[in-house]
Design a protein around this motif. Sequence first.
Motif, mmCIF file in Angstrom:
data_model
loop_
_atom_site.group_PDB
_atom_site.id
_atom_site.type_symbol
_atom_site.label_atom_id
_atom_site.label_comp_id
_atom_site.label_asym_id
_atom_site.label_seq_id
_atom_site.Cartn_x
_atom_site.Cartn_y
_atom_site.Cartn_z
ATOM 1 N N THR A 165 0.841 -1.188 0.000
ATOM 2 C CA THR A 165 0.000 0.000 0.000
ATOM 3 C C THR A 165 0.882 1.246 0.000
ATOM 4 O O THR A 165 1.891 1.292 0.700
ATOM 5 C CB THR A 165 -0.906 0.025 1.252
ATOM 6 N N GLY A 166 0.494 2.252 -0.784
ATOM 7 C CA GLY A 166 1.236 3.500 -0.804
ATOM 8 C C GLY A 166 0.468 4.609 -1.486
ATOM 9 O O GLY A 166 -0.457 4.364 -2.256
ATOM 10 N N GLN A 167 0.859 5.846 -1.197
ATOM 11 C CA GLN A 167 0.227 7.004 -1.828
ATOM 12 C C GLN A 167 0.895 7.309 -3.167
ATOM 13 O O GLN A 167 2.104 7.122 -3.329
ATOM 14 C CB GLN A 167 0.301 8.224 -0.924
ATOM 15 N N LEU A 168 0.087 7.793 -4.103
ATOM 16 C CA LEU A 168 0.586 8.127 -5.439
ATOM 17 C C LEU A 168 1.157 9.530 -5.522
ATOM 18 O O LEU A 168 1.846 9.849 -6.474
ATOM 19 C CB LEU A 168 -0.534 7.986 -6.470
ATOM 20 N N GLY A 169 0.855 10.393 -4.561
ATOM 21 C CA GLY A 169 1.266 11.791 -4.637
ATOM 22 C C GLY A 169 0.079 12.652 -5.015
ATOM 23 O O GLY A 169 -1.036 12.175 -5.188
ATOM 24 N N ALA A 170 0.321 13.945 -5.158
ATOM 25 C CA ALA A 170 -0.757 14.911 -5.390
ATOM 26 C C ALA A 170 -1.280 14.857 -6.817
ATOM 27 O O ALA A 170 -0.511 14.919 -7.775
ATOM 28 C CB ALA A 170 -0.266 16.319 -5.076
ATOM 29 N N ILE A 171 -2.593 14.751 -6.941
ATOM 30 C CA ILE A 171 -3.305 14.870 -8.219
ATOM 31 C C ILE A 171 -4.043 16.205 -8.144
ATOM 32 O O ILE A 171 -4.724 16.491 -7.160
ATOM 33 C CB ILE A 171 -4.332 13.736 -8.405
ATOM 34 N N GLU A 172 -3.908 17.037 -9.172
ATOM 35 C CA GLU A 172 -4.544 18.357 -9.147
ATOM 36 C C GLU A 172 -5.367 18.581 -10.403
ATOM 37 O O GLU A 172 -4.891 18.373 -11.516
ATOM 38 C CB GLU A 172 -3.492 19.460 -9.039
ATOM 39 N N VAL A 173 -6.608 19.010 -10.206
ATOM 40 C CA VAL A 173 -7.477 19.429 -11.313
ATOM 41 C C VAL A 173 -7.659 20.929 -11.180
ATOM 42 O O VAL A 173 -7.977 21.440 -10.117
ATOM 43 C CB VAL A 173 -8.844 18.721 -11.277
ATOM 44 N N ARG A 174 -7.422 21.642 -12.292
ATOM 45 C CA ARG A 174 -7.609 23.091 -12.346
ATOM 46 C C ARG A 174 -8.673 23.402 -13.404
ATOM 47 O O ARG A 174 -8.536 22.991 -14.550
ATOM 48 C CB ARG A 174 -6.295 23.783 -12.693
ATOM 49 N N ASP A 175 -9.683 24.115 -12.987
ATOM 50 C CA ASP A 175 -10.794 24.477 -13.873
ATOM 51 C C ASP A 175 -10.801 25.990 -14.014
ATOM 52 O O ASP A 175 -11.123 26.707 -13.071
ATOM 53 C CB ASP A 175 -12.103 23.976 -13.265
ATOM 54 N N PHE A 176 -10.437 26.479 -15.199
ATOM 55 C CA PHE A 176 -10.354 27.912 -15.461
ATOM 56 C C PHE A 176 -11.360 28.342 -16.517
ATOM 57 O O PHE A 176 -11.080 29.189 -17.345
ATOM 58 C CB PHE A 176 -8.929 28.292 -15.878
ATOM 59 N N ARG A 177 -12.548 27.762 -16.450
ATOM 60 C CA ARG A 177 -13.589 28.114 -17.414
ATOM 61 C C ARG A 177 -14.358 29.351 -17.000
ATOM 62 O O ARG A 177 -15.254 29.797 -17.718
ATOM 63 C CB ARG A 177 -14.540 26.936 -17.601
ATOM 64 N N GLY A 178 -14.051 29.908 -15.837
ATOM 65 C CA GLY A 178 -14.692 31.144 -15.405
ATOM 66 C C GLY A 178 -16.133 30.957 -15.003
ATOM 67 O O GLY A 178 -16.487 29.981 -14.374
ATOM 68 N N PRO A 179 -16.992 31.896 -15.406
ATOM 69 C CA PRO A 179 -18.364 31.898 -14.897
ATOM 70 C C PRO A 179 -19.313 30.922 -15.592
ATOM 71 O O PRO A 179 -20.516 31.106 -15.549
ATOM 72 C CB PRO A 179 -18.800 33.346 -15.124
ATOM 73 N N VAL A 180 -18.804 29.879 -16.236
ATOM 74 C CA VAL A 180 -19.687 28.860 -16.801
ATOM 75 C C VAL A 180 -20.510 28.294 -15.649
ATOM 76 O O VAL A 180 -19.972 27.992 -14.586
ATOM 77 C CB VAL A 180 -18.856 27.739 -17.472
ATOM 78 N N ASN A 181 -21.808 28.156 -15.828
ATOM 79 C CA ASN A 181 -22.637 27.703 -14.712
ATOM 80 C C ASN A 181 -23.461 26.496 -15.111
ATOM 81 O O ASN A 181 -24.279 26.595 -16.012
ATOM 82 C CB ASN A 181 -23.547 28.832 -14.265
ATOM 83 N N PRO A 182 -23.359 25.380 -14.437
ATOM 84 C CA PRO A 182 -22.280 25.081 -13.496
ATOM 85 C C PRO A 182 -21.068 24.554 -14.258
ATOM 86 O O PRO A 182 -21.204 24.024 -15.355
ATOM 87 C CB PRO A 182 -22.876 23.983 -12.616
ATOM 88 N N ASN A 183 -19.900 24.717 -13.692
ATOM 89 C CA ASN A 183 -18.711 24.156 -14.320
ATOM 90 C C ASN A 183 -18.310 22.891 -13.556
ATOM 91 O O ASN A 183 -17.399 22.874 -12.772
ATOM 92 C CB ASN A 183 -17.565 25.160 -14.458
ATOM 93 N N TRP A 226 -5.882 16.132 -4.411
ATOM 94 C CA TRP A 226 -6.040 15.003 -3.506
ATOM 95 C C TRP A 226 -4.824 14.101 -3.649
ATOM 96 O O TRP A 226 -4.084 14.189 -4.617
ATOM 97 C CB TRP A 226 -7.346 14.260 -3.754
ATOM 98 N N ALA A 227 -4.601 13.255 -2.654
ATOM 99 C CA ALA A 227 -3.444 12.353 -2.630
ATOM 100 C C ALA A 227 -3.950 10.919 -2.484
ATOM 101 O O ALA A 227 -4.093 10.410 -1.374
ATOM 102 C CB ALA A 227 -2.503 12.720 -1.490
ATOM 103 N N PRO A 228 -4.259 10.266 -3.609
ATOM 104 C CA PRO A 228 -4.859 8.934 -3.544
ATOM 105 C C PRO A 228 -3.886 7.864 -3.058
ATOM 106 O O PRO A 228 -2.665 8.027 -3.135
ATOM 107 C CB PRO A 228 -5.266 8.678 -4.992
ATOM 108 N N THR A 229 -4.458 6.788 -2.593
ATOM 109 C CA THR A 229 -3.694 5.640 -2.130
ATOM 110 C C THR A 229 -4.080 4.424 -2.959
ATOM 111 O O THR A 229 -5.256 4.270 -3.322
ATOM 112 C CB THR A 229 -4.005 5.360 -0.645
ATOM 113 N N ILE A 230 -3.106 3.573 -3.268
ATOM 114 C CA ILE A 230 -3.418 2.303 -3.912
ATOM 115 C C ILE A 230 -2.890 1.165 -3.047
ATOM 116 O O ILE A 230 -1.937 1.318 -2.288
ATOM 117 C CB ILE A 230 -2.881 2.178 -5.353
ATOM 118 N N ARG A 231 -3.573 0.042 -3.167
ATOM 119 C CA ARG A 231 -3.141 -1.190 -2.504
ATOM 120 C C ARG A 231 -3.086 -2.262 -3.584
ATOM 121 O O ARG A 231 -4.036 -2.438 -4.345
ATOM 122 C CB ARG A 231 -4.107 -1.600 -1.402
#
Length: 177
Positions: A57-75, A151-156
């Motif tokens: 078991t171990g962590q994969l490290g940081a996964i990051e999602v960036r959403d720069f679509r601005g005022p799209v509703n909902p994004n 988030w920092a997911p874990t796999i086993r």
Amino acid sequence: MRFLAALLGAIIVLVTASPADAAPSGRTVRLARTVGVDITVPAAVSLGSGLVGGSLTGQLGAIEVRDFRGPVNPNSWVATVSATAFVTGAGGPQRTIASGQVSYWSGPATRSTGGGTLVPGQLTSAQAVVLGVSREAFRKTAGNGNNTVVWAPTIRIAIPAGVIGGSYRGTVTHSVA
């Protein structure tokens, strides 16, 4: 890189986490189908070693999602995860750990900016899912404006009793749409 097992029958697993579009690991990918949403994954990760018939078991490290679509509703967006089999050498029945032996849980957001409702795919290890098929890793369900989530997911990895010791490599793929 080569890794050597210190114990007879030990398995060493090197996980390569990469975006779905096969960009080099540790890089940001902008998916054409969802303009303005990027995902960044860590470079290769070594989970260490485990014994045949046991688990690792171990962590994969940081996964990051960036959403720069601005005022799209909902994004809103959904990040998914999948895995390949883990193999050593030329592969084969005694040199392969199937993706169905790999469990994943996202855990909570470790950092976020902007508004919206963020929903982890699997908050705890009790909710872990097997990566024999593509699974939801994280989701943004409501809100508008620019936002990020990390988030920092874990796999086993359940190491089958019938495999030989070695350095196993596989790919865990995260994508967002």
